[in-house]
Scaffold this motif. Structure first.
Motif, PDB file in Angstrom:
ATOM      1  N   SER A 409       0.217  59.078  79.923  1.00 51.23           N
ATOM      2  CA  SER A 409       0.823  60.029  79.168  1.00 51.23           C
ATOM      3  C   SER A 409       2.442  60.606  79.493  1.00 51.23           C
ATOM      4  O   SER A 409       2.862  61.402  78.662  1.00 51.23           O
ATOM      5  CB  SER A 409      -0.174  61.211  78.963  1.00 51.23           C
ATOM      6  OG  SER A 409      -0.459  61.814  80.220  1.00 51.23           O
ATOM      7  N   TYR A 410       2.613  60.035  80.815  1.00 47.98           N
ATOM      8  CA  TYR A 410       3.864  60.432  81.341  1.00 47.98           C
ATOM      9  C   TYR A 410       4.944  59.410  81.218  1.00 47.98           C
ATOM     10  O   TYR A 410       4.416  58.297  81.055  1.00 47.98           O
ATOM     11  CB  TYR A 410       3.710  60.787  82.585  1.00 47.98           C
ATOM     12  CG  TYR A 410       2.908  62.216  83.137  1.00 47.98           C
ATOM     13  CD1 TYR A 410       3.275  63.123  82.815  1.00 47.98           C
ATOM     14  CD2 TYR A 410       1.834  61.825  83.660  1.00 47.98           C
ATOM     15  CE1 TYR A 410       2.873  64.422  83.113  1.00 47.98           C
ATOM     16  CE2 TYR A 410       0.885  63.050  84.018  1.00 47.98           C
ATOM     17  CZ  TYR A 410       1.553  64.341  83.756  1.00 47.98           C
ATOM     18  OH  TYR A 410       0.706  65.310  84.037  1.00 47.98           O
ATOM     19  N   GLY A 411       6.060  59.563  80.993  1.00 49.75           N
ATOM     20  CA  GLY A 411       7.084  58.385  81.304  1.00 49.75           C
ATOM     21  C   GLY A 411       8.531  58.891  81.975  1.00 49.75           C
ATOM     22  O   GLY A 411       9.644  58.936  81.276  1.00 49.75           O
ATOM     23  N   LEU A 412       8.371  59.328  83.176  1.00 49.84           N
ATOM     24  CA  LEU A 412       9.851  59.559  83.652  1.00 49.84           C
ATOM     25  C   LEU A 412      10.373  58.530  84.481  1.00 49.84           C
ATOM     26  O   LEU A 412      11.355  57.883  83.893  1.00 49.84           O
ATOM     27  CB  LEU A 412       9.147  60.805  84.794  1.00 49.84           C
ATOM     28  CG  LEU A 412      10.661  61.379  85.650  1.00 49.84           C
ATOM     29  CD1 LEU A 412      11.668  61.876  84.722  1.00 49.84           C
ATOM     30  CD2 LEU A 412      10.194  62.436  86.291  1.00 49.84           C
ATOM     31  N   SER A 413       9.875  57.915  85.633  1.00 43.49           N
ATOM     32  CA  SER A 413      10.524  56.648  86.352  1.00 43.49           C
ATOM     33  C   SER A 413       9.887  55.655  86.257  1.00 43.49           C
ATOM     34  O   SER A 413       8.371  55.907  86.177  1.00 43.49           O
ATOM     35  CB  SER A 413      10.957  57.632  87.813  1.00 43.49           C
ATOM     36  OG  SER A 413      11.793  56.476  88.277  1.00 43.49           O
ATOM     37  N   SER A 414      10.531  54.613  86.694  1.00 43.79           N
ATOM     38  CA  SER A 414       9.537  53.471  86.624  1.00 43.79           C
ATOM     39  C   SER A 414      10.386  52.336  87.510  1.00 43.79           C
ATOM     40  O   SER A 414      11.586  52.300  87.578  1.00 43.79           O
ATOM     41  CB  SER A 414       9.450  52.739  85.318  1.00 43.79           C
ATOM     42  OG  SER A 414      10.622  52.606  84.584  1.00 43.79           O
ATOM     43  N   SER A 415       9.596  51.157  87.895  1.00 43.21           N
ATOM     44  CA  SER A 415      10.278  50.264  88.798  1.00 43.21           C
ATOM     45  C   SER A 415       9.682  48.835  88.569  1.00 43.21           C
ATOM     46  O   SER A 415       8.558  48.946  88.558  1.00 43.21           O
ATOM     47  CB  SER A 415      10.390  50.919  90.269  1.00 43.21           C
ATOM     48  OG  SER A 415      10.031  49.734  91.120  1.00 43.21           O
ATOM     49  N   ILE A 416      10.482  47.940  88.652  1.00 45.80           N
ATOM     50  CA  ILE A 416      10.122  46.409  88.648  1.00 45.80           C
ATOM     51  C   ILE A 416      10.717  45.681  89.690  1.00 45.80           C
ATOM     52  O   ILE A 416      12.111  45.634  89.790  1.00 45.80           O
ATOM     53  CB  ILE A 416      10.131  45.909  87.218  1.00 45.80           C
ATOM     54  CG1 ILE A 416       9.448  44.688  87.349  1.00 45.80           C
ATOM     55  CG2 ILE A 416      11.534  45.970  86.626  1.00 45.80           C
ATOM     56  CD1 ILE A 416       9.203  43.960  85.918  1.00 45.80           C
ATOM     57  N   TYR A 417       9.936  45.003  90.577  1.00 40.50           N
ATOM     58  CA  TYR A 417      10.507  43.961  91.559  1.00 40.50           C
ATOM     59  C   TYR A 417      10.323  42.601  90.880  1.00 40.50           C
ATOM     60  O   TYR A 417       9.307  42.268  90.656  1.00 40.50           O
ATOM     61  CB  TYR A 417      10.052  44.169  93.033  1.00 40.50           C
ATOM     62  CG  TYR A 417      10.463  45.464  93.774  1.00 40.50           C
ATOM     63  CD1 TYR A 417       9.964  46.746  93.333  1.00 40.50           C
ATOM     64  CD2 TYR A 417      11.440  45.306  94.615  1.00 40.50           C
ATOM     65  CE1 TYR A 417      10.757  47.954  93.992  1.00 40.50           C
ATOM     66  CE2 TYR A 417      12.114  46.299  95.324  1.00 40.50           C
ATOM     67  CZ  TYR A 417      11.749  47.609  94.914  1.00 40.50           C
ATOM     68  OH  TYR A 417      12.167  48.701  95.603  1.00 40.50           O
ATOM     69  N   THR A 418      11.230  41.941  90.799  1.00 42.27           N
ATOM     70  CA  THR A 418      11.318  40.574  90.262  1.00 42.27           C
ATOM     71  C   THR A 418      12.729  39.780  90.634  1.00 42.27           C
ATOM     72  O   THR A 418      13.734  40.528  90.681  1.00 42.27           O
ATOM     73  CB  THR A 418      10.946  40.367  88.700  1.00 42.27           C
ATOM     74  OG1 THR A 418      11.012  38.992  88.571  1.00 42.27           O
ATOM     75  CG2 THR A 418      11.949  41.106  87.821  1.00 42.27           C
ATOM     76  N   ARG A 419      12.639  38.589  90.688  1.00 46.63           N
ATOM     77  CA  ARG A 419      14.048  37.880  90.821  1.00 46.63           C
ATOM     78  C   ARG A 419      14.185  36.943  89.430  1.00 46.63           C
ATOM     79  O   ARG A 419      15.150  36.646  89.409  1.00 46.63           O
ATOM     80  CB  ARG A 419      13.911  36.841  92.053  1.00 46.63           C
ATOM     81  CG  ARG A 419      13.922  37.257  93.391  1.00 46.63           C
ATOM     82  CD  ARG A 419      13.668  36.215  94.212  1.00 46.63           C
ATOM     83  NE  ARG A 419      14.031  36.740  95.842  1.00 46.63           N
ATOM     84  CZ  ARG A 419      13.078  36.465  96.769  1.00 46.63           C
ATOM     85  NH1 ARG A 419      11.764  36.159  96.385  1.00 46.63           N
ATOM     86  NH2 ARG A 419      13.186  36.808  97.969  1.00 46.63           N
ATOM     87  N   ASP A 420      13.380  37.467  88.443  1.00 47.45           N
ATOM     88  CA  ASP A 420      13.529  36.754  87.342  1.00 47.45           C
ATOM     89  C   ASP A 420      14.342  37.633  86.421  1.00 47.45           C
ATOM     90  O   ASP A 420      13.792  38.743  85.930  1.00 47.45           O
ATOM     91  CB  ASP A 420      12.261  36.375  86.692  1.00 47.45           C
ATOM     92  CG  ASP A 420      12.218  35.796  85.310  1.00 47.45           C
ATOM     93  OD1 ASP A 420      13.290  35.587  84.498  1.00 47.45           O
ATOM     94  OD2 ASP A 420      11.388  34.773  85.021  1.00 47.45           O
ATOM     95  N   VAL A 421      15.651  37.222  86.076  1.00 48.23           N
ATOM     96  CA  VAL A 421      16.445  38.247  85.287  1.00 48.23           C
ATOM     97  C   VAL A 421      15.953  38.518  83.886  1.00 48.23           C
ATOM     98  O   VAL A 421      15.904  39.412  83.288  1.00 48.23           O
ATOM     99  CB  VAL A 421      17.869  37.677  85.520  1.00 48.23           C
ATOM    100  CG1 VAL A 421      18.281  36.327  84.324  1.00 48.23           C
ATOM    101  CG2 VAL A 421      18.917  38.725  85.142  1.00 48.23           C
ATOM    102  N   ASN A 422      15.327  37.389  83.351  1.00 45.25           N
ATOM    103  CA  ASN A 422      14.749  37.436  81.919  1.00 45.25           C
ATOM    104  C   ASN A 422      13.809  38.507  81.742  1.00 45.25           C
ATOM    105  O   ASN A 422      13.863  39.464  81.118  1.00 45.25           O
ATOM    106  CB  ASN A 422      14.581  36.064  81.341  1.00 45.25           C
ATOM    107  CG  ASN A 422      15.606  35.194  81.138  1.00 45.25           C
ATOM    108  OD1 ASN A 422      16.859  35.469  81.403  1.00 45.25           O
ATOM    109  ND2 ASN A 422      15.322  33.845  81.025  1.00 45.25           N
ATOM    110  N   LEU A 423      13.129  38.115  82.944  1.00 46.97           N
ATOM    111  CA  LEU A 423      11.931  39.151  82.811  1.00 46.97           C
ATOM    112  C   LEU A 423      12.141  40.685  83.097  1.00 46.97           C
ATOM    113  O   LEU A 423      11.752  41.414  82.453  1.00 46.97           O
ATOM    114  CB  LEU A 423      11.030  38.959  83.908  1.00 46.97           C
ATOM    115  CG  LEU A 423       9.704  37.857  83.463  1.00 46.97           C
ATOM    116  CD1 LEU A 423       9.051  37.525  85.053  1.00 46.97           C
ATOM    117  CD2 LEU A 423       8.792  38.625  82.844  1.00 46.97           C
ATOM    118  N   ALA A 424      13.371  40.778  84.124  1.00 53.50           N
ATOM    119  CA  ALA A 424      13.835  41.969  84.192  1.00 53.50           C
ATOM    120  C   ALA A 424      14.267  42.657  83.293  1.00 53.50           C
ATOM    121  O   ALA A 424      14.054  44.069  83.011  1.00 53.50           O
ATOM    122  CB  ALA A 424      14.915  42.175  85.429  1.00 53.50           C
TER     123      ALA A 424
END
Ligand code: NAD
Length: 495
Positions: A409-424
């Motif tokens: 129900s919240y949506g403040l911050s988020s993070s993703i670790y990947t080396r795949d630029v398309n996915l990012a």
């Protein structure tokens, strides 16, 4: 240093009219931090009257001149950074490296806003009739009522106070009951920087009395609030009834995704900082860790080992990495969520207990905690805990990771670790949050980018950056007709 603090009203430091006071104690060792006014509505009314009176003069001061006062305040903050930061650690517990960061955020905001005094950009645009000119300019709103939380005692007040003052508004702030000392420090600095009496006022006291009095006051034109979603709802209700502008920065349940191709050492550093920095008491804290199953077991081993090695203790000693929770009540809340997690069937892999070694038994310390096998439906995956508790969720692939991240129900911050630029890039497009970090933790906002969240995290406003002026100014559209005749828009227009 005196332990006695007062309200700041109409340029004078004054006690609560009732004479009532309240003590604040250090959450690390129970030492006295200060004695503060326990104010009531009558104190707030006087501060609002002072702010209203000063508004007529302050709004006429050119914005670049207003901004110079903020620049001076930033310089004073820089000179006193160490003293402010150490007091902040005593006041709310986070380690001094972090309170220095908090003070620095205030300094950055001061210098950024000092520059905005020469911008405050409006808009000019062509108009449809000849010999006519159109523009839109920002005007101040009036008296701003500011209500702030305790976890960023300097950064959050300055995010609100500095742009409000540069915009030409006058201010009454009610600091959080746990952290009024830092705001009183800010008051001393603004006084010394030459901000005229009445332009900036502080009323210390509880949310139920002083906070409520701000909400209902007819002479407060805009309310800017940062705190929990529960109190935010209440503020929006009362503000809505009174047709006040209300800006709300509320809670979070932020997640870090780690995909199988990520740099795992980097992702580990990120999650440790995100989950256990400020003892998990950040609106942007990493509360959920979403791991792709291929690296789940390996990453969990790394995580549990590293989290167990974090050193807990009084934040004034630089050898410690994690300070106490802010209060006994906050520690009880965190502990009750650990019970909830166990009852829900999650596996407690680390922590879940008070930390009471040596001197720490005097404070509200809690061991870094990791739950494994967490399902998206569990309360520990859905509710804001505001403590050092990390819920780990396992997913099959990147699509599922983003679905799970968004299932909140919240949506403040988020993070993703990947080396795949398309996915990012796809993640940036699909993640429902006000802030997304790629290959960085959920923490790390800079003052010149918009800050805020979607869904129950707020009501659409953004602090930081120039976007904060949409909270503290009104737009005025201006038309100049230099044709010397009546020209009717939409009617006298040649097709
Ligand atoms: P809180 O909601 O309990 O209190 C925030 C402020 O509101 C305090 O000054 C409090 O005294 C006041 N208040 C309480 N009841 C009130 C009422 N009825 N009327 C008016 N004012 C009232 O929050 P907190 O415990 O101080 O802070 C933690 C919360 O703040 C967390 O939910 C956290 O996520 C959130 N937060 C959000 C952001 C953000 O920018 N989104 C930043 C920091 C903290």
């Amino acid at each position: 240093m005196s332990h006695h603090f007062q309200n700041y009203v109409a340029g004078k430091w004054v006690p609560a009219k009732s004479g009532k006071t309240v003590e604040n104690r250090n959450p690390a060792d129970d030492g006295l931090v200060g004695v503060f006014p326990d104010s009531a509505a009558e104190d707030l009314n006087e501060a609002v009257a002072a702010a209203r009176d000063a508004y007529g003069r302050w709004r006429k001061v050119p914005a670049p001149a207003r901004a110079l006062k903020i620049q001076r305040a930033g310089e004073l903050m820089r000179e006193r950074k160490e003293e402010i930061s150490r007091q902040m650690t005593r006041e709310m517990g986070k380690v001094v490296a972090e309170t220095r960061g908090d003070t620095q955020e205030g300094i950055d905001t001061a210098f950024y806003m000092a520059g905005e005094g020469r911008r405050l950009f409006g808009v000019t645009t062509p108009v449809e009739l000849p010999d006519k000119f159109g523009m839109a300019v920002r005007r101040p709103i009036g008296v701003a009522g500011l209500i702030t939380p305790w976890n960023f005692p300097m950064a959050i007040p300055t995010w609100k106070v500095f742009p409000a003052l540069v915009a030409g508004d006058t201010v009454v702030i009610k600091p959080a009951t746990y952290t009024p000392a830092t705001v009183c420090e800010l008051g001393l600095i603004l006084e010394e920087a030459g901000v005229p009496p009445g332009v900036f006022n502080i009323v210390c006291g509880s949310g139920g009395t002083v906070g409520e009095a701000i909400l209902g006051h007819p002479d407060v034109d805009v309310i800017s609030f940062t705190g929990s979603s529960a109190v935010g709802r209440r503020i929006n209700e009362v503000g809505g009834k009174n047709l006040k502008r209300v800006s709300l920065e509320l809670g979070g349940k932020n997640a870090q995704i780690v995909l199988a191709d990520a740099d795992l050492d980097l992702a580990l550093e990120g999650v440790l900082w995100g989950a256990y920095g400020t003892t998990g008491q950040r609106c942007t804290a990493t509360s959920r860790l979403i791991l792709e199953e291929k690296i789940h077991d390996e990453f969990v081993n790394m995580l549990v080992g590293a989290a167990a090695a974090l050193k807990l203790g009084n934040g004034l000693d630089e050898s410690f990495q994690v300070g106490p929770l802010v209060s006994a009540a906050q520690r009880e809340t965190v502990h009750s969520y650990v019970d909830v997690g166990k009852e829900e069937g999650a596996e407690l892999a680390l922590g879940g207990e008070f930390y009471e070694e040596g001197e720490c038994k005097k404070g509200f310390f809690y061991k870094p905690t990791v739950f494994l096998g967490v399902k998206p439906t569990m309360r520990i995956a859905r509710e804001e805990i505001f403590g050092p508790v990390l819920s780990v969720l396992k997913v099959g692939d990147a699509d599922e990771a983003i679905r799970v991240l968004n299932d909140s129900s919240y949506g403040l911050s988020s993070s993703i670790y990947t080396r795949d630029v398309n996915l990012a890039f796809r993640a940036v497009e699909d993640i429902e949050a006000g802030i997304t970090y790629v290959n960085g933790p959920t923490i790390g906002a800079e003052v010149h980018l918009p800050f805020g969240g979607v869904k129950d995290t707020g009501n659409g406003h953004r602090e930081g950056s120039f976007t904060v002026f949409d909270i503290f100014t009104e737009w005025k559209s201006v038309y100049f007709d230099y044709s010397g005749k009546l020209q009717r828009a939409q009617i006298d227009v040649e097709e």
